[in-house]
Design a protein around this motif. Structure first.
Motif, PDB file in Angstrom:
ATOM      1  N   SER A 163       0.968  -1.215   0.133  1.00  0.00           N
ATOM      2  CA  SER A 163       0.049   0.106  -0.207  1.00  0.00           C
ATOM      3  C   SER A 163       1.115   1.362  -0.002  1.00  0.00           C
ATOM      4  CB  SER A 163      -0.905  -0.102   1.284  1.00  0.00           C
ATOM      5  OG  SER A 163      -0.216  -0.035   2.572  1.00  0.00           O
ATOM      6  N   PHE A 164       0.241   2.291  -0.539  1.00  0.00           N
ATOM      7  CA  PHE A 164       1.206   3.550  -0.541  1.00  0.00           C
ATOM      8  C   PHE A 164       0.240   4.652  -0.915  1.00  0.00           C
ATOM      9  CE2 PHE A 164       2.233   2.891  -5.583  1.00  0.00           C
ATOM     10  CZ  PHE A 164       1.083   2.796  -5.774  1.00  0.00           C
ATOM     11  N   LEU A 165       0.590   5.834  -0.534  1.00  0.00           N
ATOM     12  CA  LEU A 165      -0.102   7.168  -0.793  1.00  0.00           C
ATOM     13  C   LEU A 165      -0.096   7.876  -1.983  1.00  0.00           C
ATOM     14  CD1 LEU A 165      -1.976   9.122   1.160  1.00  0.00           C
ATOM     15  CD2 LEU A 165       0.278  10.469   1.549  1.00  0.00           C
ATOM     16  N   MET A 166      -1.239   8.015  -2.476  1.00  0.00           N
ATOM     17  CA  MET A 166      -1.283   8.591  -3.885  1.00  0.00           C
ATOM     18  C   MET A 166      -2.094  10.081  -3.655  1.00  0.00           C
ATOM     19  SD  MET A 166      -3.251   5.228  -5.924  1.00  0.00           S
ATOM     20  CE  MET A 166      -3.736   4.686  -4.180  1.00  0.00           C
ATOM     21  N   TYR A 167      -1.410  10.844  -4.582  1.00  0.00           N
ATOM     22  CA  TYR A 167      -1.872  12.405  -4.379  1.00  0.00           C
ATOM     23  C   TYR A 167      -1.840  12.912  -5.741  1.00  0.00           C
ATOM     24  CZ  TYR A 167       3.142  13.586  -4.665  1.00  0.00           C
ATOM     25  OH  TYR A 167       4.549  14.105  -4.969  1.00  0.00           O
ATOM     26  N   ASN A 168      -2.915  13.730  -5.795  1.00  0.00           N
ATOM     27  CA  ASN A 168      -3.110  14.431  -7.156  1.00  0.00           C
ATOM     28  C   ASN A 168      -2.045  15.906  -7.056  1.00  0.00           C
ATOM     29  OD1 ASN A 168      -4.180  16.599  -8.950  1.00  0.00           O
ATOM     30  ND2 ASN A 168      -6.014  15.378  -9.138  1.00  0.00           N
ATOM     31  N   LYS A 169      -1.103  15.900  -7.815  1.00  0.00           N
ATOM     32  CA  LYS A 169       0.151  16.761  -7.963  1.00  0.00           C
ATOM     33  C   LYS A 169      -0.474  18.056  -8.536  1.00  0.00           C
ATOM     34  CE  LYS A 169       2.821  14.219 -10.886  1.00  0.00           C
ATOM     35  NZ  LYS A 169       4.038  13.805 -11.526  1.00  0.00           N
ATOM     36  N   ASP A 170      -1.411  18.018  -9.238  1.00  0.00           N
ATOM     37  CA  ASP A 170      -1.912  19.504  -9.824  1.00  0.00           C
ATOM     38  C   ASP A 170      -2.676  20.148  -8.545  1.00  0.00           C
ATOM     39  OD1 ASP A 170      -1.094  19.113 -12.449  1.00  0.00           O
ATOM     40  OD2 ASP A 170      -3.336  18.804 -13.172  1.00  0.00           O
ATOM     41  N   ILE A 171      -3.411  19.513  -7.626  1.00  0.00           N
ATOM     42  CA  ILE A 171      -3.877  20.036  -6.410  1.00  0.00           C
ATOM     43  C   ILE A 171      -3.031  20.591  -5.531  1.00  0.00           C
ATOM     44  CG2 ILE A 171      -5.651  19.725  -4.438  1.00  0.00           C
ATOM     45  CD1 ILE A 171      -7.092  17.472  -6.341  1.00  0.00           C
ATOM     46  N   PHE A 172      -1.817  19.514  -5.274  1.00  0.00           N
ATOM     47  CA  PHE A 172      -0.806  19.935  -4.249  1.00  0.00           C
ATOM     48  C   PHE A 172       0.111  21.367  -4.809  1.00  0.00           C
ATOM     49  CE2 PHE A 172      -0.123  16.982  -0.856  1.00  0.00           C
ATOM     50  CZ  PHE A 172      -1.430  16.410  -0.893  1.00  0.00           C
ATOM     51  N   ALA A 173       0.089  21.370  -6.151  1.00  0.00           N
ATOM     52  CA  ALA A 173       0.940  22.393  -6.572  1.00  0.00           C
ATOM     53  C   ALA A 173       0.134  23.808  -6.398  1.00  0.00           C
ATOM     54  CB  ALA A 173       1.133  22.125  -8.165  1.00  0.00           C
ATOM     55  N   ALA A 174      -1.052  23.437  -6.887  1.00  0.00           N
ATOM     56  CA  ALA A 174      -2.150  24.692  -6.802  1.00  0.00           C
ATOM     57  C   ALA A 174      -1.981  25.356  -5.260  1.00  0.00           C
ATOM     58  CB  ALA A 174      -3.210  24.557  -7.253  1.00  0.00           C
ATOM     59  N   ALA A 175      -1.983  24.519  -4.120  1.00  0.00           N
ATOM     60  CA  ALA A 175      -2.077  24.926  -2.963  1.00  0.00           C
ATOM     61  C   ALA A 175      -0.624  25.221  -2.269  1.00  0.00           C
ATOM     62  CB  ALA A 175      -2.544  23.764  -2.111  1.00  0.00           C
ATOM     63  N   GLY A 176       0.540  24.969  -3.179  1.00  0.00           N
ATOM     64  CA  GLY A 176       1.820  25.097  -2.750  1.00  0.00           C
ATOM     65  C   GLY A 176       2.223  24.219  -1.776  1.00  0.00           C
ATOM     66  N   ILE A 177       2.030  23.019  -1.591  1.00  0.00           N
ATOM     67  CA  ILE A 177       2.412  21.902  -0.765  1.00  0.00           C
ATOM     68  C   ILE A 177       3.383  20.847  -1.414  1.00  0.00           C
ATOM     69  CG2 ILE A 177       1.600  20.156   0.915  1.00  0.00           C
ATOM     70  CD1 ILE A 177      -1.244  21.526   0.867  1.00  0.00           C
TER      71      ILE A 177
END
Length: 457
Positions: A163-177
């Protein structure tokens, strides 16, 4: 694989668990093995009945089965696809009562050692070793170990996963995280609450009851928080502070930043939300990545980052699991069943999936050679490397902070765990709904766990 349950009670407990939950069984229309008998000789028509979970990889297998049937004109394979919980109930009841309804069953790595010891499954050791070109030694070692009892191989993997953590790179980039490669659960909780909007969930986590649904991810959270189901002497520890802290963290996070209807949300529902861009993060099986990165199936293909499972007190927290194909001893078509099983778990099948459906949809985590295929390395570059690394890094002998008397990460390899995990997960549904508290739920779970633990002493 080491294995601790007391065999004398195993059959009765598993059958009892299946009977108690059999209201959800979908047996109508599940006709038997087609009336044909024999081993699939060249002149004899055989119809195989395969009971399987309705996940994307199994749907791909059904789509491609015509290739097998064209090469084996005397064999027809009927698929019966079910939700994970329904599948467990149906196949457990069938093999425990010697119903003979299925020729091939999809079983998880939790069930295989218990069913193998109960003499419910065909020993595949010689079948696999004698099958020219099958290359049983190519099966990933940790997965093969989970499926072996006393040097006998009772199932072969269709795919394996951690198992791993998947994240939406566009959403994170827009939030500056910026997502760390090894995040903590505290960081993930902070990000999820920050990213939650009316249209997008901060995170999706399984809330659907069932030990294989809710407690697959939740047990890994409990273990990295320092809790577990039992201590090394089989004393129940469900009401311990660390277990409580982890469940409180998980349920609070879902209520604050997760999906709107957690009790109805399992793997498939989280997959749909994530691939539709409706959730910023998803902690779940590494095998999901093939669908996430498929342009035909996902709106976020090419926009997803993958990092290790979040941790608190342990270095790693991913689970280890495989979905496997096994042949019940009650099948009257065992030779024909092996013909299909060997085809569906072979190197040639992996090549077929890659060429016909795309290399990102290849069943992962089953064979070492998969990770040496240039087309797969290129297509699955975003997740293949980290998947292989995590599968080799997790420790099924001690996944948590303290030693445990069984081998397994997100489950306890005793027959009582199926009922225990299902019961506690049902009660946690009331926590999501605001009808009960974590304290009350775990107090009831402790009572059940004490009975299960006493049976192992």
């Amino acid at each position: 694989m080491s294995y601790s349950p007391k065999k004398r009670a195993t059959k009765q407990i598993l059958l009892g668990a299946a009977m108690l939950s059999s209201a959800a069984l979908v047996l109508t229309g599940c006709s038997g093995a087609g009336g044909a008998t024999g081993g699939g000789s060249s002149d004899e028509k055989v119809t195989l009945t395969l009971a399987t979970v309705n996940n994307p990889q199994m749907k791909d297998m059904e789509e491609l089965k015509k290739n097998f049937e064209d090469d084996h004109p005397n064999i027809t394979v009927n698929f019966i696809q079910m939700e994970e919980n329904d599948l467990r109930d149906a196949v457990t009841k069938d093999v425990a009562t010697k119903g003979g309804q299925y020729d091939i069953v999809t079983v998880g790595s939790y069930e295989v050692p218990i069913w193998g010891q109960n003499d419910w499954l065909v020993d595949m050791t010689k079948l696999a070793s004698d099958d020219e070109g099958y290359d049983v030694d190519d099966i990933l070692p940790p997965v093969r170990e989970m499926l072996t009892v006393d040097d006998s191989l009772y199932a072969v993997p269709f795919y394996g996963e951690s198992s791993f953590l998947m994240y939406n790179k566009d959403i994170f980039a827009a939030a500056g995280i910026t997502m760390p490669e090894n995040p903590t659960w505290q960081q993930v909780g902070e990000y999820a609450r920050q990213l939650k909007t009316d249209d997008v969930n901060g995170i999706c986590l399984r809330g659907k009851p069932g030990w294989g649904e809710l407690f697959a991810p939740l047990t890994t959270v409990v273990q990295t928080f320092g809790g577990n189901w039992f201590d090394e002497d089989w004393n129940a520890t469900v009401d311990d502070a660390k277990f409580n802290e982890a469940v409180t963290f998980y349920t609070d996070l879902v209520k604050d930043a997760g999906e709107a209807d957690p009790v109805s949300t399992g793997f498939t529902e989280c997959l749909n939300l994530f691939t539709q861009g409706k959730t910023a993060m998803w902690y779940d099986a590494t095998s999901a990545a093939g669908s996430v990165e498929s342009p035909e199936l996902s709106d976020v293909a090419g926009k997803v980052g993958y990092v290790h499972a979040p941790v608190v007190e342990t270095k790693e927290s991913g689970w280890l699991w495989s979905w496997n194909l096994a042949i019940p001893k009650t099948s009257k078509n065992q030779d024909a069943a092996w013909e299909f099983v060997s085809w569906a778990t072979s190197k040639d099948y992996i090549d077929l999936v890659g060429n016909e459906l795309g290399w990102s949809r290849v069943p992962p985590g089953s064979r070492t050679s998969t990770y040496e295929i240039p087309e797969y390395q290129e297509e699955a570059a975003a997740f293949a490397g980290i998947t292989k690394d995590i599968m080799g890094s997790v420790n099924p002998k001690q996944p948590g902070v303290n030693p445990q008397p069984w081998v397994g990460i997100q489950y306890v390899t005793i027959p009582e765990f199926q009922d225990l995990g299902n019961s506690v997960s049902q009660d946690i549904a009331d926590v999501f709904a605001g009808r009960d508290t974590v304290d009350n739920v775990l107090k009831k779970g402790q009572t059940l766990a004490e009975k299960a633990g006493e049976a192992q002493k």
